[in-house]
Write an enzyme that holds these catalytic residues in place. Structure first.
Site, PDB file in Angstrom:
ATOM      1  N   ARG A 305       0.835  -1.207   0.000  1.00  0.00           N
ATOM      2  CA  ARG A 305       0.000   0.000   0.000  1.00  0.00           C
ATOM      3  C   ARG A 305       0.870   1.258   0.000  1.00  0.00           C
ATOM      4  O   ARG A 305       1.924   1.304   0.627  1.00  0.00           O
ATOM      5  CB  ARG A 305      -0.912   0.042   1.227  1.00  0.00           C
ATOM      6  CG  ARG A 305      -1.957  -1.061   1.249  1.00  0.00           C
ATOM      7  CD  ARG A 305      -2.922  -0.870   2.400  1.00  0.00           C
ATOM      8  NE  ARG A 305      -2.221  -0.739   3.663  1.00  0.00           N
ATOM      9  CZ  ARG A 305      -2.632   0.015   4.680  1.00  0.00           C
ATOM     10  NH1 ARG A 305      -3.742   0.709   4.577  1.00  0.00           N
ATOM     11  NH2 ARG A 305      -1.932   0.062   5.804  1.00  0.00           N
ATOM     12  N   SER A 369       7.484  -4.960   7.264  1.00  0.00           N
ATOM     13  CA  SER A 369       7.073  -5.904   8.314  1.00  0.00           C
ATOM     14  C   SER A 369       7.832  -7.227   8.254  1.00  0.00           C
ATOM     15  O   SER A 369       7.235  -8.306   8.172  1.00  0.00           O
ATOM     16  CB  SER A 369       5.565  -6.158   8.209  1.00  0.00           C
ATOM     17  OG  SER A 369       4.879  -4.934   8.250  1.00  0.00           O
ATOM     18  N   ASP A 423       5.474  -3.137  11.308  1.00  0.00           N
ATOM     19  CA  ASP A 423       4.014  -2.949  11.394  1.00  0.00           C
ATOM     20  C   ASP A 423       3.508  -2.998  12.833  1.00  0.00           C
ATOM     21  O   ASP A 423       2.527  -2.342  13.180  1.00  0.00           O
ATOM     22  CB  ASP A 423       3.269  -3.973  10.535  1.00  0.00           C
ATOM     23  CG  ASP A 423       3.582  -5.419  10.901  1.00  0.00           C
ATOM     24  OD1 ASP A 423       4.548  -5.655  11.650  1.00  0.00           O
ATOM     25  OD2 ASP A 423       2.865  -6.322  10.430  1.00  0.00           O
TER      26      ASP A 423
END
Length: 683
Positions: A305, A369, A423
């Protein structure tokens, strides 16, 4: 009259074991005792009830069953005779005698072939002088009472069948009804009326009636089924028992996690620690004074994203995010550093073009992450890939530098990377923006991890004693040193061996969504091989990887609708699964997900207790920011996690706050806090 049916155990209050089904004896004869049927009761129903040994009780039964049906007809005939509307007003003493009309007489009267003759014979026995018209009236009265009984019986049955259909979320239902009793056996017409009324009341249900062979046979079958199920349950317990962790074992795991945390924080043992306890170089939580526009990248799975995050005052609307989602194809995730990061940069270029941002260079927070040894806020070294990534040339390098090199290859734009963020840290920051007591981040999704705010004096790998430092635990590797071997089942070992990183992320492979489905699948293969499940068939189908994605486990445990999804999933493979097998599969899913929740709770209990002891508090109040599909979507995981943490850390009051986009908003907030602190530094 009475009715029983098979109910889902999860719908029954007070049931300890919520898996499977339970036969419910409705005792529906008592329906109407609270007045629900008063609107349809006639004066003759009232008279019949008054003459019974239990007035006001068993109202539904008194409208349906043969014992009361005959009495009601007798009272009607006697009343009409007294009023002169039957038998020329001649009242026969026989009609005043309770029990004079037997059920076999009743059936004879309504018989289509011999009914008229049988009616005359019965009435003549009572000393009545009658004509054919009287006989027709008596037949008509019996037929009305008979039809009403059948219709009421059908209405009650329709309610139960509808409940079964709706509780299973089925558009249509095929169901069998076993029937016994004189009313049903005595006249085919009764069966026909019940079936016809059911078709009108529940057209979406196909009901098949099966005549029962009697209660003695039924009792023997109950005993035989009980023995079979007991044997199967004993075998199931043998398979699932090792996955059901006692409180004693959970306390041991909590203590082991604490020991691993200390080892990871210590300068002397950090390099050999399984739980790495990596400093995230985030030392401050947001305080609400952050303002500005920021770019955020989120790479942590199959989706990537790009976000533009505007941080304003609450009066101006708080945080506003613009997001685009891009796919990371498997061939890219498992290619090379150049291909992977060139793909990422092409997505960023597309985002900037779509949102007219080509000429803007905003502070950027990069949520990456994967396990990194962070050297500063904007620099880290990738320790290893997880979650199915294996791009060559990345491990041992700085992802921020790889990103900057890919930007240079594009030439025409630049990025101002302020922070590389895990994350889990982003989740903590996004929740801390809402709740200042949030000092822990927790991810339970494709993978699992935790972070928390540690006292600097305890971080042996860094210089300095003052303040706090966010520690990215990388707790998925807990157990990589073999300390959890005693809880590893043969199924866990198979999942580990089949993974792309055998021997690594052992704790994660017990908890996270990427692996739960395969644990379930290996258990089902074992059960099928023992002929406990699927009659020993379908073993080849169960060898199919990803047959049980975690979303299917979530659906299966989410009530009866999930069982339909399970059946549909198997039917897609050309297989049919019996309701009994479906319930066993549900029990396996429940056992695996419950273990995952409790194992996660043991780790979290170690974290909250450490924070409490760091601050020398008798009681700690702390908030955990949580993200991840397993926590969000699974119907029981969150509750089981919270309840187990409360048991394992009784001196800590732990609140759980669901993160709103920790990977995006959290990364932007870290960039915002860093930019604010940098601006506040004296020049």
């Amino acid at each position: 009259t009475n009715c029983c049916y098979m109910e889902q155990a999860e719908n029954i209050a007070g049931m300890e074991n919520k898996v499977g089904r339970m036969c419910i004896n409705t005792e529906w004869g008592s329906f109407g005792n609270d007045g629900e049927l008063d609107d349809i009761l006639t004066e003759f129903d009232q008279l019949t009830d008054k003459e019974t040994i239990n007035p006001g009780i068993c109202r539904f039964e008194k409208l349906i069953s043969s014992l009361y049906l005959c009495e009601m007809v007798r009272l009607i005939l006697a009343t009409l005779s007294e009023k002169g509307e039957l038998f020329n007003g001649v009242s026969a003493p026989g009609l005043m005698t309770k029990g004079i009309l037997k059920f076999h007489d009743f059936l004879d009267i309504i018989d289509e072939k011999v009914g008229l003759a049988k009616t005359k014979h019965f009435l003549t026995r009572q000393g009545l002088v009658l004509n054919n018209e009287d006989c027709f009236h008596v037949q008509h009265i019996c037929q009305i009472a008979f039809t009403r009984s059948a219709n009421l019986c059908a209405a009650g049955l329709a309610a139960i069948i509808t409940h079964i259909r709706t509780s299973q979320n089925l558009p249509q239902l095929n169901i069998g009804v076993a029937v016994s009793g004189a009313m049903y056996r005595g006249q085919t017409q009764y069966r026909e009326i019940v079936q016809q009324t059911l078709k009108s009341l529940i057209p979406e249900c196909n009901v098949t009636f099966v005549a029962s062979e009697g209660s003695a046979t039924g009792a023997a079958l109950v005993a035989a089924a009980a023995l079979r199920l007991r044997s199967r349950q004993e075998q199931m317990s043998g398979v699932l028992g090792p996955l059901q962790l006692s409180m004693e074992i959970l306390e041991k795991i909590r203590n082991q996690m604490r020991q691993n945390m200390e080892k990871g924080l210590s300068k002397e043992t950090h390099k050999t620690a399984a739980v790495r306890m990596l400093p995230a170089f985030v030392r401050h939580l947001p305080d609400g004074s952050e303002r500005g526009d920021f770019l955020a990248l989120d790479l942590g799975g199959t989706n990537f994203r790009v976000l533009m995050v505007q941080v304003k005052s609450p009066q101006e609307g708080g945080i506003h995010m613009t997001t685009e989602v891009y796919t990371i194809p498997t061939q890219v995730a498992q290619s090379t550093d150049v291909e992977l990061f060139d793909h990422i940069v092409s997505c960023i270029v597309d985002f900037q073009t779509k949102h007219d941002m080509q000429d803007r260079t905003l502070p950027l927070g990069f949520t990456f992450s994967f396990p990194c040894d962070q050297l500063s806020l904007d620099k880290g070294i990738l320790l290893r890939w997880t979650k199915g990534f294996s791009a060559l040339g990345c491990v041992g390098k700085d992802p921020v530098q790889l990103l900057r090199e890919a930007v240079k290859r594009q030439q025409h734009f630049d990025l101002n990377v302020v922070a590389i963020v895990n994350d889990t840290v982003g989740t903590m920051m996004s929740c801390a923006y809402v709740d200042p007591k949030c000092e822990i981040g927790l991810i339970i999704g494709t993978g699992t991890n935790a972070c928390y705010m540690e006292e600097m004096r305890n971080v042996g790998t860094l210089e300095g004693e003052e303040g706090r430092m966010c520690i990215n635990m990388e707790w998925g590797a807990f157990g990589d040193d073999g300390c959890l071997e005693y809880i590893m089942t043969s199924y866990d070992k198979k999942v580990d061996a089949a993974s792309i990183n055998p021997g690594q992320q052992r704790y994660e492979k017990l908890i996270s969504g990427m692996y739960l489905g395969d644990i379930v699948r290996y258990i089902l293969m074992d059960l099928a091989s023992r002929k406990i499940l699927f009659q020993g068939q379908h073993q080849s189908i169960l060898k199919t990887e990803n047959l049980f994605p975690t979303k299917l486990i979530t659906a299966i445990e989410n009530g009866s609708q999930g069982l339909q999804e399970l059946r549909a999933a198997f039917e897609d493979k050309g297989l049919t699964i019996s309701p009994e097998d479906a319930l066993l599969v549900k029990e396996v899913c429940h056992t695996v997900s419950t273990r995952a929740a409790k194992l996660c709770a043991a780790g979290l209990a170690a974290v909250v207790d450490k924070i409490r002891e760091n601050r020398q508090l008798e009681k700690l109040e702390v908030t955990v920011g949580v993200d991840g599909t397993v926590y969000k979507m699974h119907p029981h995981f969150a509750r089981q996690l919270q309840e187990t943490v409360a048991l394992l850390a009784p001196k800590c009051q732990v609140k759980f706050l669901l993160s709103e986009d920790g990977s995006g908003k959290g990364a932007a907030l870290i960039a915002a806090v860093a930019s604010l602190k940098q601006a506040q530094q004296p020049t």
